[in-house]
Design a protein around this motif. Structure first.
Motif, PDB file in Angstrom:
ATOM      1  N   ASP A   2       0.833  -1.199   0.000  1.00  0.00           N
ATOM      2  CA  ASP A   2       0.000   0.000   0.000  1.00  0.00           C
ATOM      3  C   ASP A   2       0.865   1.246   0.000  1.00  0.00           C
ATOM      4  OD1 ASP A   2      -2.442  -1.418   2.269  1.00  0.00           O
ATOM      5  OD2 ASP A   2      -2.307  -1.523   0.096  1.00  0.00           O
ATOM      6  N   ALA A   3       0.305   2.288  -0.569  1.00  0.00           N
ATOM      7  CA  ALA A   3       1.008   3.571  -0.559  1.00  0.00           C
ATOM      8  C   ALA A   3       1.096   4.085   0.868  1.00  0.00           C
ATOM      9  CB  ALA A   3       0.271   4.569  -1.438  1.00  0.00           C
ATOM     10  N   ASP A   4       2.139   4.828   1.150  1.00  0.00           N
ATOM     11  CA  ASP A   4       2.325   5.425   2.475  1.00  0.00           C
ATOM     12  C   ASP A   4       1.198   6.419   2.729  1.00  0.00           C
ATOM     13  OD1 ASP A   4       3.129   6.694   4.784  1.00  0.00           O
ATOM     14  OD2 ASP A   4       5.051   7.368   3.983  1.00  0.00           O
ATOM     15  N   PRO A   5       0.383   6.236   3.790  1.00  0.00           N
ATOM     16  CA  PRO A   5      -0.714   7.170   4.042  1.00  0.00           C
ATOM     17  C   PRO A   5      -0.236   8.521   4.563  1.00  0.00           C
ATOM     18  CG  PRO A   5      -0.605   5.548   5.784  1.00  0.00           C
ATOM     19  CD  PRO A   5       0.413   5.150   4.748  1.00  0.00           C
ATOM     20  N   TYR A   6       1.023   8.647   4.883  1.00  0.00           N
ATOM     21  CA  TYR A   6       1.578   9.904   5.395  1.00  0.00           C
ATOM     22  C   TYR A   6       2.800  10.306   4.576  1.00  0.00           C
ATOM     23  CZ  TYR A   6      -1.342   8.241   9.110  1.00  0.00           C
ATOM     24  OH  TYR A   6      -2.400   7.746   9.802  1.00  0.00           O
ATOM     25  N   PRO A   7       2.590  10.573   3.272  1.00  0.00           N
ATOM     26  CA  PRO A   7       3.741  10.919   2.437  1.00  0.00           C
ATOM     27  C   PRO A   7       4.322  12.270   2.823  1.00  0.00           C
ATOM     28  CG  PRO A   7       1.710  11.316   1.265  1.00  0.00           C
ATOM     29  CD  PRO A   7       1.336  10.655   2.572  1.00  0.00           C
ATOM     30  N   ARG A   8       5.570  12.451   2.490  1.00  0.00           N
ATOM     31  CA  ARG A   8       6.199  13.759   2.712  1.00  0.00           C
ATOM     32  C   ARG A   8       5.489  14.768   1.830  1.00  0.00           C
ATOM     33  NH1 ARG A   8      10.988  13.498   5.460  1.00  0.00           N
ATOM     34  NH2 ARG A   8      11.882  11.443   5.591  1.00  0.00           N
ATOM     35  N   ARG A   9       5.284  15.948   2.362  1.00  0.00           N
ATOM     36  CA  ARG A   9       4.570  16.972   1.611  1.00  0.00           C
ATOM     37  C   ARG A   9       5.544  18.047   1.183  1.00  0.00           C
ATOM     38  NH1 ARG A   9      -1.036  18.651   3.705  1.00  0.00           N
ATOM     39  NH2 ARG A   9      -0.089  20.473   2.855  1.00  0.00           N
ATOM     40  N   VAL A  10       5.316  18.548   0.008  1.00  0.00           N
ATOM     41  CA  VAL A  10       6.102  19.661  -0.497  1.00  0.00           C
ATOM     42  C   VAL A  10       5.109  20.728  -0.929  1.00  0.00           C
ATOM     43  CG1 VAL A  10       7.731  20.421  -2.243  1.00  0.00           C
ATOM     44  CG2 VAL A  10       7.930  18.128  -1.274  1.00  0.00           C
ATOM     45  N   GLY A  11       5.332  21.935  -0.520  1.00  0.00           N
ATOM     46  CA  GLY A  11       4.408  22.990  -0.885  1.00  0.00           C
ATOM     47  C   GLY A  11       4.865  24.319  -0.338  1.00  0.00           C
ATOM     48  N   VAL A  12       3.967  25.270  -0.384  1.00  0.00           N
ATOM     49  CA  VAL A  12       4.284  26.611   0.080  1.00  0.00           C
ATOM     50  C   VAL A  12       3.150  27.085   0.968  1.00  0.00           C
ATOM     51  CG1 VAL A  12       4.639  28.983  -0.647  1.00  0.00           C
ATOM     52  CG2 VAL A  12       5.621  27.129  -1.979  1.00  0.00           C
ATOM     53  N   ALA A  13       3.501  27.662   2.103  1.00  0.00           N
ATOM     54  CA  ALA A  13       2.521  28.264   3.004  1.00  0.00           C
ATOM     55  C   ALA A  13       2.947  29.705   3.234  1.00  0.00           C
ATOM     56  CB  ALA A  13       2.482  27.501   4.325  1.00  0.00           C
ATOM     57  N   LEU A  14       2.121  30.636   2.797  1.00  0.00           N
ATOM     58  CA  LEU A  14       2.431  32.067   2.914  1.00  0.00           C
ATOM     59  C   LEU A  14       3.823  32.390   2.377  1.00  0.00           C
ATOM     60  CD1 LEU A  14       0.925  33.074   6.370  1.00  0.00           C
ATOM     61  CD2 LEU A  14      -0.022  33.410   4.110  1.00  0.00           C
ATOM     62  N   GLY A  15       4.138  31.793   1.223  1.00  0.00           N
ATOM     63  CA  GLY A  15       5.370  32.137   0.547  1.00  0.00           C
ATOM     64  C   GLY A  15       6.612  31.469   1.092  1.00  0.00           C
ATOM     65  N   ARG A  16       6.463  30.534   1.996  1.00  0.00           N
ATOM     66  CA  ARG A  16       7.657  29.844   2.501  1.00  0.00           C
ATOM     67  C   ARG A  16       7.427  28.339   2.423  1.00  0.00           C
ATOM     68  NH1 ARG A  16       4.750  31.577   6.749  1.00  0.00           N
ATOM     69  NH2 ARG A  16       4.488  30.180   8.495  1.00  0.00           N
ATOM     70  N   PRO A  17       8.493  27.547   2.260  1.00  0.00           N
ATOM     71  CA  PRO A  17       8.320  26.106   2.110  1.00  0.00           C
ATOM     72  C   PRO A  17       7.820  25.478   3.410  1.00  0.00           C
ATOM     73  CG  PRO A  17      10.649  26.701   2.045  1.00  0.00           C
ATOM     74  CD  PRO A  17       9.871  27.976   2.144  1.00  0.00           C
ATOM     75  N   LEU A  18       7.026  24.422   3.248  1.00  0.00           N
ATOM     76  CA  LEU A  18       6.615  23.648   4.411  1.00  0.00           C
ATOM     77  C   LEU A  18       7.824  22.906   4.960  1.00  0.00           C
ATOM     78  CD1 LEU A  18       3.300  22.064   3.090  1.00  0.00           C
ATOM     79  CD2 LEU A  18       3.534  23.910   4.717  1.00  0.00           C
ATOM     80  N   LEU A  19       7.793  22.559   6.217  1.00  0.00           N
ATOM     81  CA  LEU A  19       8.890  21.824   6.826  1.00  0.00           C
ATOM     82  C   LEU A  19       8.698  20.333   6.556  1.00  0.00           C
ATOM     83  CD1 LEU A  19       9.091  23.786  10.189  1.00  0.00           C
ATOM     84  CD2 LEU A  19      10.504  24.046   8.154  1.00  0.00           C
ATOM     85  N   ALA A  20       8.952  19.929   5.321  1.00  0.00           N
ATOM     86  CA  ALA A  20       8.673  18.569   4.893  1.00  0.00           C
ATOM     87  C   ALA A  20       9.554  17.540   5.591  1.00  0.00           C
ATOM     88  CB  ALA A  20       8.843  18.461   3.386  1.00  0.00           C
ATOM     89  N   ASP A  21      10.716  17.925   6.077  1.00  0.00           N
ATOM     90  CA  ASP A  21      11.626  16.954   6.672  1.00  0.00           C
ATOM     91  C   ASP A  21      11.556  16.909   8.189  1.00  0.00           C
ATOM     92  OD1 ASP A  21      12.541  16.118   4.209  1.00  0.00           O
ATOM     93  OD2 ASP A  21      14.070  17.673   4.138  1.00  0.00           O
ATOM     94  N   THR A  22      10.602  17.600   8.775  1.00  0.00           N
ATOM     95  CA  THR A  22      10.437  17.551  10.218  1.00  0.00           C
ATOM     96  C   THR A  22       9.779  16.236  10.591  1.00  0.00           C
ATOM     97  OG1 THR A  22      10.230  19.930  10.339  1.00  0.00           O
ATOM     98  CG2 THR A  22       9.362  18.675  12.204  1.00  0.00           C
ATOM     99  N   GLU A  23      10.328  15.568  11.578  1.00  0.00           N
ATOM    100  CA  GLU A  23       9.781  14.279  11.977  1.00  0.00           C
ATOM    101  C   GLU A  23       9.654  14.232  13.495  1.00  0.00           C
ATOM    102  OE1 GLU A  23      11.439   9.812  11.865  1.00  0.00           O
ATOM    103  OE2 GLU A  23      11.366  10.830   9.928  1.00  0.00           O
ATOM    104  N   ILE A  24       8.508  13.785  13.950  1.00  0.00           N
ATOM    105  CA  ILE A  24       8.263  13.613  15.377  1.00  0.00           C
ATOM    106  C   ILE A  24       7.869  12.158  15.576  1.00  0.00           C
ATOM    107  CG2 ILE A  24       6.854  14.289  17.352  1.00  0.00           C
ATOM    108  CD1 ILE A  24       6.404  16.974  15.893  1.00  0.00           C
ATOM    109  N   SER A  25       8.610  11.456  16.399  1.00  0.00           N
ATOM    110  CA  SER A  25       8.320  10.042  16.621  1.00  0.00           C
ATOM    111  C   SER A  25       7.373   9.878  17.803  1.00  0.00           C
ATOM    112  CB  SER A  25       9.613   9.269  16.893  1.00  0.00           C
ATOM    113  OG  SER A  25      10.460   9.346  15.771  1.00  0.00           O
ATOM    114  N   VAL A  26       6.237   9.243  17.534  1.00  0.00           N
ATOM    115  CA  VAL A  26       5.258   8.938  18.568  1.00  0.00           C
ATOM    116  C   VAL A  26       4.758   7.517  18.318  1.00  0.00           C
ATOM    117  CG1 VAL A  26       4.526  11.331  18.902  1.00  0.00           C
ATOM    118  CG2 VAL A  26       3.341   9.897  17.246  1.00  0.00           C
TER     119      VAL A  26
END
Length: 104
Positions: A2-26
């Motif tokens: 199955d495809a990863d249900p939580y893929p890394r996101r790439v985009g722009v929010a208010l003209g700045r890149p999203l923090l696509a490489d931030t990871e929090i382990s829970v």
């Protein structure tokens, strides 16, 4: 597989890149609980987590965020409200929120 249900996101929010490489382990149960809570409010997980963190912003952080939004609006469509206009909008929002709280 199955495809990863939580893929890394790439985009722009208010003209700045999203923090696509931030990871929090829970634990998976925590992640799934957060996903359900976000979905129940019609939000994406990243938006839900940002709202959870918002009350923890400092006054300086909130002021900087407001200034970035104001600058973005000015660059995007030329809208540059005066401090008096912003105060009027804030007062109107407070009145509306109070009215909503009273009806609950």
């Amino acid at each position: 597989m199955d495809a990863d249900p939580y893929p890394r996101r790439v985009g722009v929010a208010l003209g700045r890149p999203l923090l696509a490489d931030t990871e929090i382990s829970v634990p998976v149960e925590v992640r799934d609980g957060l996903v359900r809570a976000a979905a129940a409010q019609g939000l994406s997980l990243d938006t839900y987590l940002a709202r959870l963190a918002r009350p923890h912003l400092t006054a300086d952080g909130l002021a900087a965020q407001g200034e970035r939004a104001r600058q973005y609006l000015k660059e995007w469509n030329g809208y540059d409200p005066t401090d008096e206009e912003l105060a009027e909008v804030d007062a109107n929002l407070r009145r509306q929120l109070e009215r909503i709280r009273r009806t609950r």
